[in-house]
Write an enzyme that holds these catalytic residues in place. Structure first.
Site, PDB file in Angstrom:
ATOM      1  N   LYS A 168      28.132  46.721  13.127  1.00  0.00           N
ATOM      2  CA  LYS A 168      27.655  47.423  11.940  1.00  0.00           C
ATOM      3  C   LYS A 168      26.127  47.555  11.936  1.00  0.00           C
ATOM      4  O   LYS A 168      25.584  48.484  11.351  1.00  0.00           O
ATOM      5  CB  LYS A 168      28.109  46.699  10.658  1.00  0.00           C
ATOM      6  CG  LYS A 168      29.607  46.444  10.536  1.00  0.00           C
ATOM      7  CD  LYS A 168      30.405  47.727  10.418  1.00  0.00           C
ATOM      8  CE  LYS A 168      31.804  47.523   9.851  1.00  0.00           C
ATOM      9  NZ  LYS A 168      32.717  46.805  10.735  1.00  0.00           N
TER      10      LYS A 168
HETATM   11  C1  LIG Z   1      34.089  47.056  10.992  1.00  0.00           C
HETATM   12  C2  LIG Z   1      34.614  46.402  12.211  1.00  0.00           C
HETATM   13  C3  LIG Z   1      35.658  46.976  12.963  1.00  0.00           C
HETATM   14  C4  LIG Z   1      36.337  48.255  12.535  1.00  0.00           C
HETATM   15  O1  LIG Z   1      35.488  49.374  12.649  1.00  0.00           O
HETATM   16  P1  LIG Z   1      35.856  50.727  11.874  1.00  0.00           P
HETATM   17  O2  LIG Z   1      34.685  51.596  12.055  1.00  0.00           O
HETATM   18  O3  LIG Z   1      36.093  50.343  10.441  1.00  0.00           O
HETATM   19  O4  LIG Z   1      37.093  51.256  12.510  1.00  0.00           O
HETATM   20  C5  LIG Z   1      36.054  46.339  14.120  1.00  0.00           C
HETATM   21  N1  LIG Z   1      35.493  45.168  14.513  1.00  0.00           N
HETATM   22  C6  LIG Z   1      34.499  44.584  13.814  1.00  0.00           C
HETATM   23  C7  LIG Z   1      33.953  43.286  14.286  1.00  0.00           C
HETATM   24  C8  LIG Z   1      34.028  45.182  12.649  1.00  0.00           C
HETATM   25  O5  LIG Z   1      33.040  44.584  11.962  1.00  0.00           O
END
Ligand SMILES: *Cc1c(COP(=O)(O)O)cnc(C)c1O
Length: 499
Positions: free
Chosen positions: A113
């Site tokens: 993120k």
């Molecule tokens: C948010 C997240 C995901 C999922 O990603 P999306 O964009 O919501 O599909 C997968 N793994 C981790 C560690 C995340 O923080």
């Protein structure tokens, strides 16, 4: 470039407006009017450039109301050596010949993120200068764990901005919870809710799209925006790392220009994999997009059958950031594949809201199957993958990335497709020490940081400093509320008098 709403094509806003507003008033998501092309010459010319320049090249194609200087300065302020513990920002790690792990967790909160949320505050600041006429921007976030922390870290002490984060009380890992509840900064607040991520997300979405709430904020000189992946400003920076990975492979002579690669993405809200889809539509040579789910396999079933059905048991798994039954960003893909037919999207999303379910037309389903493959794995397979990969390669996966690796192994076995493959790695393993330690050396009832230490002893892998430094830190935020009380909580946290 103008942006339309997936639920009303007549809505037309600039990228700055799309970023500041977050979501369209009709509940639809902002999408670019067309997907700009990235030529082979451009890709080749980026192969020997640093990440910041690759980012500026991709972003400037979408943010056409930003000057070139503005885009460059946003990218340069976000992807710095102080914030990212790898000079490459998003480096590749070769697992074996033709299989690469794209490490997206070298940022300050150790999850992917950060790739978007380190730059979003800068994009928001520039966008607000263009559109928000001095209002304080209130960033409202629903999180399954990683977005919340990354958004808090990105927006802490940002001028004219406050950030409120809601997370499911029992739906995040202890490390994720500690990261959020100890957050520093004068403009931040964090609240747990009784419910799961979908409750948090739909609660936030409801507050966000309620005109009465917007009016109340307006009279107090404030306006909402979103740091969730429904915000276009979250998605566009995610396109960059797929382009960047391809550039690295070219630079290192591992592929030749034009050679297609497969991309595997552990998926929850469909944001990360949607960014890979946009990269593909721009012209990046991607063959298959492989969507990996945990036991909450709503997307796997959808891609296989063309029926999206959230009426099913919700599983709390060892990969909590993927414990999601309503994948918001899928709406953007459907809009694109429906030939930008907003009425069709209103109908599908209406059915999802009323019946929790919709069926896409056969032609659209065929198109999806030609682009995507999908698979899922349960917690036992996840743990087994972590252990096997560590024993075979000495490389430690987190639980989410392990889901992707497991699904990739199944895909490769089933299809024999040996195309060069990039697997998105979305978190550092120490964010999920309990599950990772259990996978590597069996269960332990030690405390969270003892587990971190045990995992370090067992594997020799470095503990990232931002996680190690949380030890002994006292939580600042301990409030828990019911879903129905989220709106009031927002007013309380913003000191808005509702009497
Ligand atoms: C948010 C997240 C995901 C999922 O990603 P999306 O964009 O919501 O599909 C997968 N793994 C981790 C560690 C995340 O923080």
């Amino acid at each position: 470039m103008r942006y339309h709403s997936t639920r009303d094509s007549s809505v037309s806003v600039s990228s700055a407006q799309a970023i500041v507003q977050g979501i369209s008033r009709d509940g639809g998501l902002f999408v670019p009017e067309n997907i700009p092309a990235l030529s082979r010459e451009e890709i080749l010319s980026l192969a020997d450039k640093p990440y910041v320049e690759r980012a500026a090249a991709v972003l400037s194609k979408y943010l056409t109301d930003f000057t070139e200087e503005e885009v460059k300065s946003c990218a340069a302020s976000a992807y710095t050596q102080e914030r990212f513990r790898s000079p490459a920002v998003a480096p590749l790690h070769a697992l074996e010949d033709g299989v690469e792990i794209l490490e997206l967790w070298h940022g300050p909160t150790c999850a992917f993120k950060d790739m978007a949320l380190q730059i979003l505050p800068h994009l928001m600041r520039v966008s607000a200068q263009k559109t928000a006429d001095g209002k304080t921007i209130i960033i409202l976030v629903a999180t399954s764990g990683d977005t919340g922390k990354a958004a808090l870290e990105g927006f802490r002490d940002a001028a004219n901005t406050r950030i409120l984060v809601f997370y499911p009380e029992d739906g995040v890992s202890p490390m994720q919870k500690l990261q959020m509840t100890t957050q520093e900064g004068d403009n931040v607040a964090v609240c747990a809710i009784r419910g799961n991520f979908d409750d948090a997300q739909s609660g936030v979405k409801a507050i966000f799209t309620d005109p009465a709430v917007a009016e109340r904020l307006e009279t107090n000189g404030m306006m909402f925006s979103s740091a969730n992946s429904i915000n276009w400003g979250r998605l566009v920076p995610q396109i960059v790392y797929y382009v960047s990975a391809y550039c690295d492979l070219l630079r290192d002579g591992k592929i030749t220009m034009g050679e297609p690669i497969n991309v595997v993405v552990p998926t929850g809200n469909f944001g990360n994999i949607l960014a890979a889809y946009y990269a593909r539509e721009m012209g990046l040579p991607i063959a298959r997009l492989i969507c990996a789910s945990n036991e909450n396999r709503v997307l796997t079933d959808f891609i296989e059958t063309g029926v999206y059905d959230r009426n099913r048991a919700f599983h709390t798994t060892t990969s909590p950031s993927m414990d999601i039954l309503i994948s918001s960003n899928l709406e953007r893909l459907l809009y694109d594949l429906a030939g930008r037919d907003d009425a069709a999207i209103r109908q599908l999303m209406g059915a999802l809201k009323e019946e929790g379910k919709y069926t896409i037309p056969a032609a659209m389903h065929q198109k999806i199957q030609s682009l995507f493959a999908a698979g899922s794995c349960d917690d036992r397979q996840t743990a087994d993958t972590i252990r096997r990969v560590f024993e075979k390669y000495g490389y430690l996966l987190d639980t989410h990335t392990a889901v992707a690796v497991s699904v990739y192994e199944q895909y490769r076995r089933d299809t024999g497709d040996a195309t060069y493959t990039v697997i998105a790695s979305t978190a550092n393993p120490y964010k999920f020490s309990d599950a990772v330690l259990t996978a590597v050396s069996g269960p332990s009832d030690a405390g969270e940081f003892e587990k971190v230490e045990l995992l370090h002893k067992a594997t020799g892998c470095e503990v990232p400093p931002p996680l190690a430094s949380l030890r002994g830190k006292a939580p600042r935020f301990t409030t828990v509320c019911n879903r129905e009380d989220m709106e009031q909580m927002v007013y309380d946290l913003l000191h808005i008098d509702t009497k």
